[in-house]
Design an enzyme around this catalytic site. Structure first.
Site, PDB file in Angstrom:
ATOM      1  N   LYS A   1       0.411  -1.821  -0.118  1.00 45.95           N
ATOM      2  CA  LYS A   1      -0.197   0.007  -0.061  1.00 45.95           C
ATOM      3  C   LYS A   1       0.830   1.129  -0.094  1.00 45.95           C
ATOM      4  O   LYS A   1       2.100   0.972   0.725  1.00 45.95           O
ATOM      5  CB  LYS A   1      -1.355   0.128   1.364  1.00 45.95           C
ATOM      6  CG  LYS A   1      -1.808  -1.047   1.003  1.00 45.95           C
ATOM      7  CD  LYS A   1      -3.277  -0.888   2.075  1.00 45.95           C
ATOM      8  CE  LYS A   1      -4.166  -2.310   1.642  1.00 45.95           C
ATOM      9  NZ  LYS A   1      -5.519  -2.186   0.464  1.00 45.95           N
TER      10      LYS A   1
ATOM     11  N   ASP B   1      -5.870 -12.510  11.166  1.00 43.54           N
ATOM     12  CA  ASP B   1      -6.612 -12.387   9.712  1.00 43.54           C
ATOM     13  C   ASP B   1      -5.569 -11.462   9.645  1.00 43.54           C
ATOM     14  O   ASP B   1      -5.374 -10.573   8.314  1.00 43.54           O
ATOM     15  CB  ASP B   1      -8.052 -12.232   9.689  1.00 43.54           C
ATOM     16  CG  ASP B   1      -8.578 -11.945   7.841  1.00 43.54           C
ATOM     17  OD1 ASP B   1      -8.138 -12.560   7.334  1.00 43.54           O
ATOM     18  OD2 ASP B   1      -9.141 -11.043   7.861  1.00 43.54           O
TER      19      ASP B   1
ATOM     20  N   HIS C   1      -1.129  -7.854   8.863  1.00 39.26           N
ATOM     21  CA  HIS C   1      -0.538  -6.640   8.382  1.00 39.26           C
ATOM     22  C   HIS C   1      -0.354  -5.317   9.442  1.00 39.26           C
ATOM     23  O   HIS C   1       0.630  -4.538   9.107  1.00 39.26           O
ATOM     24  CB  HIS C   1      -1.727  -5.703   7.818  1.00 39.26           C
ATOM     25  CG  HIS C   1      -3.132  -7.290   6.946  1.00 39.26           C
ATOM     26  ND1 HIS C   1      -1.871  -7.973   5.638  1.00 39.26           N
ATOM     27  CD2 HIS C   1      -3.626  -7.706   6.268  1.00 39.26           C
ATOM     28  CE1 HIS C   1      -2.301  -8.256   5.393  1.00 39.26           C
ATOM     29  NE2 HIS C   1      -4.082  -8.202   5.584  1.00 39.26           N
TER      30      HIS C   1
ATOM     31  N   LYS D   1      -5.550  -2.276  16.834  1.00 37.96           N
ATOM     32  CA  LYS D   1      -7.133  -2.302  17.698  1.00 37.96           C
ATOM     33  C   LYS D   1      -7.509  -2.634  15.532  1.00 37.96           C
ATOM     34  O   LYS D   1      -7.302  -2.131  14.265  1.00 37.96           O
ATOM     35  CB  LYS D   1      -6.665  -1.330  17.250  1.00 37.96           C
ATOM     36  CG  LYS D   1      -9.246  -0.947  17.953  1.00 37.96           C
ATOM     37  CD  LYS D   1      -9.835   0.566  18.368  1.00 37.96           C
ATOM     38  CE  LYS D   1      -9.390   1.525  17.541  1.00 37.96           C
ATOM     39  NZ  LYS D   1     -10.270   2.282  17.997  1.00 37.96           N
TER      40      LYS D   1
ATOM     41  N   ARG E   1     -11.223   2.268   7.511  1.00 42.05           N
ATOM     42  CA  ARG E   1     -10.570   2.898   8.152  1.00 42.05           C
ATOM     43  C   ARG E   1      -9.196   1.763   7.584  1.00 42.05           C
ATOM     44  O   ARG E   1      -9.449   0.686   8.825  1.00 42.05           O
ATOM     45  CB  ARG E   1     -10.202   4.211   8.129  1.00 42.05           C
ATOM     46  CG  ARG E   1     -10.448   3.908   9.662  1.00 42.05           C
ATOM     47  CD  ARG E   1     -10.469   4.859  10.555  1.00 42.05           C
ATOM     48  NE  ARG E   1     -11.627   5.681  11.039  1.00 42.05           N
ATOM     49  CZ  ARG E   1     -11.210   7.073  11.467  1.00 42.05           C
ATOM     50  NH1 ARG E   1     -10.371   7.412  12.042  1.00 42.05           N
ATOM     51  NH2 ARG E   1     -12.820   7.905  12.107  1.00 42.05           N
TER      52      ARG E   1
ATOM     53  N   ARG F   1      -2.996   8.606   6.976  1.00 42.53           N
ATOM     54  CA  ARG F   1      -3.963   6.995   6.831  1.00 42.53           C
ATOM     55  C   ARG F   1      -3.370   6.406   5.583  1.00 42.53           C
ATOM     56  O   ARG F   1      -3.679   6.814   4.181  1.00 42.53           O
ATOM     57  CB  ARG F   1      -5.676   8.525   6.823  1.00 42.53           C
ATOM     58  CG  ARG F   1      -6.467   7.436   6.770  1.00 42.53           C
ATOM     59  CD  ARG F   1      -7.556   8.751   6.608  1.00 42.53           C
ATOM     60  NE  ARG F   1      -7.697   9.518   5.121  1.00 42.53           N
ATOM     61  CZ  ARG F   1      -8.179  10.648   5.497  1.00 42.53           C
ATOM     62  NH1 ARG F   1      -8.409  11.075   6.887  1.00 42.53           N
ATOM     63  NH2 ARG F   1      -8.282  11.594   4.925  1.00 42.53           N
TER      64      ARG F   1
ATOM     65  N   GLN G   1      -5.861   3.651   3.918  1.00 40.19           N
ATOM     66  CA  GLN G   1      -7.059   4.119   3.189  1.00 40.19           C
ATOM     67  C   GLN G   1      -8.594   3.999   4.467  1.00 40.19           C
ATOM     68  O   GLN G   1      -8.347   4.898   5.788  1.00 40.19           O
ATOM     69  CB  GLN G   1      -7.051   2.819   2.511  1.00 40.19           C
ATOM     70  CG  GLN G   1      -7.009   1.440   3.758  1.00 40.19           C
ATOM     71  CD  GLN G   1      -7.419   0.137   3.130  1.00 40.19           C
ATOM     72  OE1 GLN G   1      -6.492  -0.137   2.638  1.00 40.19           O
ATOM     73  NE2 GLN G   1      -7.872  -0.680   3.764  1.00 40.19           N
TER      74      GLN G   1
ATOM     75  N   TYR H   1      -1.313  14.327   7.903  1.00 40.07           N
ATOM     76  CA  TYR H   1      -1.454  15.515   8.589  1.00 40.07           C
ATOM     77  C   TYR H   1      -1.095  14.774   9.930  1.00 40.07           C
ATOM     78  O   TYR H   1      -0.604  14.528  10.643  1.00 40.07           O
ATOM     79  CB  TYR H   1      -2.305  15.616   8.533  1.00 40.07           C
ATOM     80  CG  TYR H   1      -3.944  14.867   8.908  1.00 40.07           C
ATOM     81  CD1 TYR H   1      -4.574  13.557   8.474  1.00 40.07           C
ATOM     82  CD2 TYR H   1      -4.496  14.806  10.570  1.00 40.07           C
ATOM     83  CE1 TYR H   1      -5.328  12.657   8.842  1.00 40.07           C
ATOM     84  CE2 TYR H   1      -5.876  13.561  10.348  1.00 40.07           C
ATOM     85  CZ  TYR H   1      -5.744  13.088  10.105  1.00 40.07           C
ATOM     86  OH  TYR H   1      -6.593  11.821  10.391  1.00 40.07           O
TER      87      TYR H   1
ATOM     88  N   LYS I   1      -1.307  17.189  14.076  1.00 35.29           N
ATOM     89  CA  LYS I   1      -1.878  17.438  14.392  1.00 35.29           C
ATOM     90  C   LYS I   1      -1.518  18.661  15.033  1.00 35.29           C
ATOM     91  O   LYS I   1      -0.741  18.155  16.006  1.00 35.29           O
ATOM     92  CB  LYS I   1      -3.080  16.895  15.504  1.00 35.29           C
ATOM     93  CG  LYS I   1      -4.326  16.319  14.592  1.00 35.29           C
ATOM     94  CD  LYS I   1      -5.253  15.509  15.522  1.00 35.29           C
ATOM     95  CE  LYS I   1      -5.908  14.936  14.995  1.00 35.29           C
ATOM     96  NZ  LYS I   1      -6.925  15.634  14.048  1.00 35.29           N
TER      97      LYS I   1
HETATM   98  O1  LIG Z   1      -6.223 -10.670   4.071  1.00 34.37           O
HETATM   99  C1  LIG Z   1      -7.308  -9.604   4.420  1.00 34.37           C
HETATM  100  O2  LIG Z   1      -6.931  -7.928   3.669  1.00 34.37           O
HETATM  101  C2  LIG Z   1      -8.334  -7.456   3.838  1.00 34.37           C
HETATM  102  C3  LIG Z   1      -8.375  -6.100   3.848  1.00 34.37           C
HETATM  103  O3  LIG Z   1      -7.875  -5.783   2.718  1.00 34.37           O
HETATM  104  P1  LIG Z   1      -8.071  -4.309   1.840  1.00 34.37           P
HETATM  105  O4  LIG Z   1      -6.978  -4.309   1.544  1.00 34.37           O
HETATM  106  O5  LIG Z   1      -9.588  -4.842   1.686  1.00 34.37           O
HETATM  107  O6  LIG Z   1      -7.851  -3.437   2.772  1.00 34.37           O
HETATM  108  C4  LIG Z   1      -9.176  -8.041   4.442  1.00 34.37           C
HETATM  109  O7  LIG Z   1     -10.970  -7.593   4.668  1.00 34.37           O
HETATM  110  C5  LIG Z   1      -9.779  -9.488   4.805  1.00 34.37           C
HETATM  111  O8  LIG Z   1     -10.464  -9.883   5.747  1.00 34.37           O
HETATM  112  C6  LIG Z   1      -7.884 -10.285   4.925  1.00 34.37           C
HETATM  113  O9  LIG Z   1      -8.005 -11.711   4.782  1.00 34.37           O
END
Ligand SMILES: O=C1O[C@H](COP(=O)(O)O)[C@@H](O)[C@H](O)[C@H]1O
Ligand SMILES: NC(=O)C1=CN([C@@H]2O[C@H](COP(=O)(O)OP(=O)(O)OC[C@H]3O[C@@H](n4cnc5c(N)ncnc54)[C@H](OP(=O)(O)O)[C@@H]3O)[C@@H](O)[C@H]2O)C=CC1
EC number: 1.1.1.49
Length: 594
Positions: free
Chosen positions: A284, A337, A342, A435, A444, A477, A479, A485, A487
């Site tokens: 990203k 997940d 991530h 979170k 988001r 941010r 997405q 930004y 503050k």
């Molecule tokens: O790896 C995953 O990512 C998606 C969210 O990806 P995004 O690029 O749309 O933010 C998530 O919905 C999924 O549960 C998960 O396995």
């Protein structure tokens, strides 16, 4: 040597450049003066990887298959620091092109699990976008492989439904799509059948037409069949003389043991260099920018430690549930997940020490170090939740366990908040709060950095007793609506002395006109080019699982009941208590940004 000089149709001369280990690079002069646009800089690294000859060209063999993965890239630091690799003392010479193309390379991209959700939603569209932007090599084909019976035309019809043209470059879109689809083919087979992969190999060879074959397999399939496919690929469908690479989608196991077992099984058939474990969050734009922001701006790096940073928050939320993926999700839960991969990857990039260089191994070394400096999570550091059904107006939203593929008594968390700590000199005592949740009020993903209070703040009276309100906060941010930004506190213009909290704001859509490429585009291109920086190395994966495995075991053994929260809400209240325990307020719920 002549066989390496395949690309220079663009030039009748090549520049010969000595590289640090004593090998030689042949670069078309045009590649040296290319402007540093995305594809151009990729182009330079691409050229380096294809044209650079190491001191001694050697082939390694595994299971009888040559592993011609361009290991040269370890010798030549590719994108984006090409210059570093070039021996400054070596003269640039112009050499006449010795021979025209003999063994022109060809690239086959094989999407295994082509009939599936991810392939349709992300992989084929990303491949088309790369083709649209001329980022794929001239000779390429795309193959779909899955059990579903389909012919080439049916695959093309399926793919064409999901392709879109980029908003800012719509010219010749239909034509481009047709050209792309003509390069797409299909082979149906069983994932554990070596004969079916031999059939695929025949079709690939036919399209490769005697050129130097490079093959990229994308495993877009459930994890229980990863190893079968890797075995079949290795035995029957790997490239005989070019490179073979395999992109693997998560989940890479469910815990430390299963992940290690998966790695061990893969390594029976593939070398680590051939395995590209994808974490699409690393592709990203804002996550890529994290290091740029930190290491190329003097104003941030000096603040990047416990001395100035009070806490860091990594937040992921989706405003939809697990609809359609309940079967998969119930076996994994939100911690596996989203958090273990991530969010933890972002954390590692955020908190790592300055790497020696931008080389993949240097960056991944630093990420491993920081992961290994972290304390494994404990139950008291975590809050788990699960969404329940909810009605709003005349619309009703089903709860997680209403999904027929989810057991009624499931305690799988669809929400989790956690506090992590890094035991090193830079971050001692700083809470890193994560979170992640499904079916929340908003979609988001962001990184929030809350700075310490200004000591002896002259203006503290203006803020009342709540000094947190005056704290600087840097927000990345990820997405939607990518932005960075900060503050800050600012004087409201006028004769009085009234302070206002406002943002120094870099909003991407205002500042940059082009559309931001999807993460899968960047990562596919990197895998094609052999760039491993954004893929997960096995020791990183191991370190990541070590942090979460004890917690996951405890949650499962004790069957810890998740706190229920209504679909579309802000999640369980427990998340606030967890933050408060560490003197933190969630930035996304502060009122200003919620
Ligand atoms: O790896 C995953 O990512 C998606 C969210 O990806 P995004 O690029 O749309 O933010 C998530 O919905 C999924 O549960 C998960 O396995
Ligand atoms: N979908 C998403 O948004 C994301 C998915 N992923 C990961 O990517 C991979 C693919 O995901 P996704 O496309 O959603 O998966 P799917 O469930 O859609 O499966 C992909 C294909 O695999 C085959 N398949 C499905 N189940 C089985 C099975 N039990 N045995 C053998 N073959 C099976 C099917 O093809 P056929 O029957 O034709 O052979 C199916 O079309 C998974 O590892 C997933 O965890 C990661 C991030 C996000």
């Amino acid at each position: 040597m002549a066989k390496h000089l395949s690309l220079s149709a663009c030039s009748s001369f090549l520049a010969a450049v000595k590289i640090k280990d004593g090998g030689t690079c042949f670069l078309p002069p045009s590649s040296i003066i290319m402007p540093p646009k995305l594809c151009s800089s990729k182009w330079v690294s691409h050229i380096l990887s294809r044209f650079c000859l190491p001191k001694c060209s050697h082939s390694e063999f595994s299971n009888g298959h040559p592993l011609n993965d361009v290991s040269l890239q370890n010798d030549v630091a590719v994108n984006p620091i090409v210059a570093k690799s070039i021996d400054p003392s070596a003269d640039l010479q112009l050499l006449p092109l010795l021979e025209s193309v003999k063994e022109e390379p060809t690239l086959s991209i094989i999407v295994v699990g082509a009939s599936g959700d991810l392939a349709k939603k992300k992989i084929f569209p990303a491949l088309f976008a790369l083709f649209y932007e001329n980022c794929l090599p001239e000779n390429f084909t795309v193959f779909g492989f899955s059990r579903t019976e389909m012919n080439d035309e049916e695959l093309r019809t399926m793919i064409s439904k999901t392709l879109t043209c980029r908003i800012d470059q719509r010219e010749n879109c239909g034509e481009k799509m047709d050209h792309f689809l003509q390069r797409c083919f299909y082979h149906s087979g069983q994932y554990n059948s070596e004969d079916d992969f031999s059939g695929l190999d025949c079709k690939l060879k036919e399209k490769e037409a005697g050129r130097l074959p490079n093959r990229l397999f994308y495993l877009s399939i459930p994890p229980n069949i990863f190893v079968d496919v890797v075995r079949c690929v290795s035995h029957r469908a790997s490239s005989a003389s070019g490179w073979t690479r395999v992109i693997v989608e998560k989940p890479f196991g469910r815990d430390s043991d299963s992940s290690r077992e998966l790695t061990r099984s893969f390594k029976q058939y593939l070398s680590e260099d051939q395995i590209f474990r994808i974490d699409h969050y690393l592709g990203k734009e804002l996550v890529e920018n994290l290091s740029v922001l930190r290491f190329s701006n003097l104003v941030f790096e000096p603040l990047w430690s416990r001395n100035y940073i009070r806490n860091v928050q990594l937040i992921f939320s989706e405003d939809f549930g697990t609809e359609g993926r309940g079967g998969y999700f119930d076996n994994y839960g939100i911690i596996r997940d989203i958090m273990q991969n991530h969010l933890l990857q972002i954390l590692a990039l955020f908190a790592m020490e300055t790497p020696v260089s931008l080389d993949a191994e240097d960056i991944r070394n630093e990420k491993v170090k920081v992961l290994r400096s972290m304390k494994p999570l404990k139950l008291q550091d975590v809050v788990v939740g699960q969404y329940k059904g909810h009605s709003k107006g005349n619309k009703s939203y089903s709860g997680y366990t209403d999904d027929p593929t989810v057991p009624n008594n499931s305690v799988t968390p669809t929400f989790a908040a956690a506090a992590l700590f890094i035991d090193n000199a830079r971050w001692d005592g700083v809470p890193f709060l994560m979170k992640a949740g499904k079916a929340l009020h908003t979609k988001r993903a962001e990184i929030r950095v809350q700075f310490r209070h200004v000591p002896g703040n002259l203006y503290k009276k203006t803020f009342g007793t709540d000094l947190d309100k005056a704290t600087n906060e840097l927000v990345l941010r990820v997405q939607p609506d990518e932005a960075i930004y900060l503050k800050i506190n600012n004087k409201v213009p006028g004769l009085g002395m009234r302070l206002d909290r406002t943002d120094l704001n870099l909003c991407y859509s205002t500042r940059y006109r082009g559309e931001i490429p999807d993460a899968y585009e960047r990562l596919l291109l990197d895998a094609i080019e052999g760039e491993r920086r954004l893929f997960i190395r096995s020791d990183e994966l191991d370190a990541a699982w070590s942090l979460f495995t004890p917690l996951l075991k405890e949650l499962e053994e004790k069957k810890v009941a998740p706190e229920l929260y209504p679909y579309g809400s802000r999640g369980p209240v427990g998340a606030h208590y967890l933050a408060a325990k560490h003197n933190v307020r969630w930035g996304d719920l502060s009122g200003e940004d919620s």
